[in-house]
Scaffold this active site. Structure first.
Site, short mmCIF file in Angstrom:
data_model
loop_
_atom_site.label_atom_id
_atom_site.label_comp_id
_atom_site.label_asym_id
_atom_site.label_seq_id
_atom_site.Cartn_x
_atom_site.Cartn_y
_atom_site.Cartn_z
N GLU A 146 31.01 37.68 65.53
CA GLU A 146 32.38 38.40 65.27
C GLU A 146 32.10 39.68 63.66
O GLU A 146 31.81 39.63 63.31
CB GLU A 146 32.72 36.71 63.89
N LYS B 172 19.02 34.63 57.74
CA LYS B 172 18.83 35.22 57.10
C LYS B 172 20.38 35.49 56.55
O LYS B 172 21.58 36.04 57.06
CB LYS B 172 18.51 36.68 57.83
N CYS C 131 37.37 39.28 56.69
CA CYS C 131 37.22 39.88 58.07
C CYS C 131 38.88 39.67 58.30
O CYS C 131 40.01 40.32 59.28
CB CYS C 131 36.49 39.77 59.17
N GLU D 10 38.71 49.67 59.54
CA GLU D 10 38.72 48.13 58.27
C GLU D 10 38.09 48.72 57.41
O GLU D 10 37.21 50.12 57.40
CB GLU D 10 37.65 47.17 59.22
N SER E 6 29.73 43.79 60.59
CA SER E 6 30.62 44.83 61.57
C SER E 6 29.99 45.06 62.83
O SER E 6 28.90 44.72 63.53
CB SER E 6 29.22 46.25 60.07
C1 UN1 Z 1 36.69 35.75 56.63
O1 UN1 Z 1 37.61 36.44 56.66
O2 UN1 Z 1 35.47 36.19 56.89
O3 UN1 Z 1 41.07 32.43 56.63
C2 UN1 Z 1 36.02 34.47 57.24
C3 UN1 Z 1 40.04 32.76 56.00
C4 UN1 Z 1 38.88 32.10 55.29
C5 UN1 Z 1 37.38 32.41 56.59
C6 UN1 Z 1 37.70 34.32 56.46
N1 UN1 Z 1 39.23 30.48 55.92
O4 UN1 Z 1 40.91 32.92 55.14
#
Ligand code: UN1
Length: 492
Positions: free
Chosen positions: A248, A173, A282, A383, A227
């Site tokens: 994550e 999804k 993230c 965040e 989130s």
């Molecule tokens: C994410 O931050 O959602 O290290 C993934 C990085 C990328 C992957 C990020 N290769 O910024």
């Protein structure tokens, strides 16, 4: 154009016939397409299809599954430019970055190709004579994969490819903000030879489709990136069914710059880490922690450089920063700017919608920097997921580490220093899943473990070799060739 779900080896509508529309965040007048707004009954069909295929797919030799996934890498490589353009239109980040995103998918596919020929188990000595002990990695069953929009090719590949190599079948999804790139990925998986029913694509809202995946008794594992709030919900409902859950969940990543750092390098790092992907990673650098000796002069340089960032449609190669993903996200970012001002932080640049020229058609936002941020402010710990950088002034490394560890997140972290003792102290004391020395908080490579501590996740690491621990069960085997009953712990 009206796109479909892929269930049971066919492109199909949602049973309800409902659809949602996806627009380009750089130009809301441009429609990317409409996609099925699926429901629980569609999830049931997708899981049924995946379950049916499990028996045969899990028996395909791992190196053969690897070959199919290697072909995925070949096709992605051939179509890299075209796919990057699709991604940029769909979620806004600039072409250089979407090309990188497709490259991360390619790297993941080729890693899996190699991994197919080294799908190691372990052998270990028995405490008894004439007995061998070994382990096999076995697939789990149906994997429910729920992906975000900010890396619309890389993150689905991180999940789908190792899930398939391991012998699971998949219900995937994608985010409602990245349905088109995901559709292309599934077309490519099919073209590469992933058999019918092994991959199923289902579009729709997380609250309905995601929930149904997490509660379906025939789904064995859920992998989710998104989130904290959604991660908690998933943990709760999938945990009830004793499913494996890999989460994550974002970060509040900090870059420390000490007095002895190479400031040119630290400057390039923070600009790329904070404003790349419009801050929507993230791993984005949302905190800059400066030792007092360089604070004032370094801030001037960061502000100067941030002012020059060229904002606009990511398809134009001269632009450095695209839009935010949606109006809702832009409002959220703006709300945080207001909160920061109320809390007494000092807004040095930005803090507004960016509406120059054609940009008035999209969800653009100015690069924004707050100084004088104190560790307990909301802009210091929550965040934001936008181009907003909070800057802290600290007396020394110890205080810098207190600040960097002062949030509930622990994904990525960075320190700029030339002093090896300080770098190693930081590595030892920072609470994060990833630490960079003399590099920004972004830039993870696909063949290393990726994930974080505290509220960033629940202890799993996607990426690298560790993702195969997530998508497999261990079978332990004892073979006794002594020809008699040998009792462990009892017969010496
Ligand atoms: C994410 O931050 O959602 O290290 C993934 C990085 C990328 C992957 C990020 N290769 O910024």
């Amino acid at each position: 154009m009206d796109y479909k779900n892929f269930i049971g080896g066919k492109w199909v509508e949602a049973i309800s016939g409902k659809r949602f529309t996806k627009i380009n965040p750089a130009n809301k007048e441009e429609i990317i397409g409409t996609f099925p707004y699926s429901g629980k009954e569609d999830v049931d069909k997708a899981v049924e299809s995946a379950k049916k295929a499990f028996g045969s797919w899990s028996k395909v030799p791992v190196p053969k599954r690897g070959e199919i996934l290697g072909k995925v890498g070949d096709i992605l490589s051939k179509r890299k430019k075209e796919l990057a353009e699709i991604e940029t239109r769909e979620m806004g980040k600039v072409l250089k970055e979407t090309e990188g995103d497709v490259q991360e998918g390619i790297d993941t596919a080729y890693y899996a190709f190699g991994e197919g020929r080294r799908f190691f188990g372990e052998t270990v000595a028995s405490e008894l004579r004439n007995k061998v002990c070994l382990t096999f990695k076995r697939p789990i069953g149906v994997a429910g994969l729920i992906a975000p929009w900010n890396f619309p090719m890389a993150i689905p590949c991180w999940k789908v490819i190792p899930a398939l190599l391991s012998g699971n079948t998949v219900v995937f999804k994608p985010s409602r903000e990245a349905p088109f790139t995901s559709t292309k990925l599934v077309e490519i998986l099919i073209e590469a030879g992933v058999p019918d029913n092994v991959i199923n694509l289902i579009h729709g809202p997380g609250t309905v489709v995601g929930e149904a995946m997490c509660t379906h008794p025939d789904v064995g594992i859920i992998s989710f990136t998104g989130s904290v709030e959604t991660g908690r919900r998933i943990s709760e409902i999938a945990g009830k069914g004793l499913k494996r859950v890999s989460l994550e969940l974002g970060g509040k990543n900090g870059q420390i710059v000490l007095n002895d750092a190479n400031l040119d390098l630290a400057l390039e790092g923070v600009v790329w880490g904070a404003f790349g992907t419009t801050g929507q990673r993230c791993t984005a650098t949302s905190r800059l922690i400066l030792e007092k000796g360089i604070h004032d002069k370094f801030i001037d340089r960061v502000v100067d450089r941030a002012k020059k960032i060229k904002i606009g449609n990511g398809l134009d190669k001269s632009n450095e920063m695209g839009p935010l993903i949606s109006e809702k996200q832009r409002e959220k970012v703006h709300k945080y700017v207001e909160i920061g001002e109320k809390e007494g932080a000092n807004l040095v640049i930005g803090g507004n919608f960016y509406t120059e020229g054609e940009c008035n058609k999209g969800f653009f936002y100015e690069p924004t920097i707050f100084t004088n941020v104190s560790p307990r402010m909301r802009i210091a710990v929550e965040e934001i997921f936008g181009p907003v950088l909070s800057v802290f002034k600290v007396n020394d490394l110890d205080e810098a580490i207190d600040v960097i560890n002062g949030t509930n997140y622990g994904l990525s972290s960075s320190i700029y220093t030339q002093d090896v003792n300080k770098a190693l102290t930081a590595i030892d004391t920072i609470e994060a899943g990833i630490t960079y020395v003399n590099g920004p908080t972004i830039g993870a490579e696909c063949h290393l473990p990726f994930g974080g501590v505290k509220n960033t996740g629940n202890g799993h690491r996607e990426g690298g070799w560790t993702v195969y621990d997530i998508f497999t069960e261990i079978q332990t085997v004892y073979i006794d060739y002594s020809g008699k009953l040998q009792r462990a712990q009892i017969d010496a």
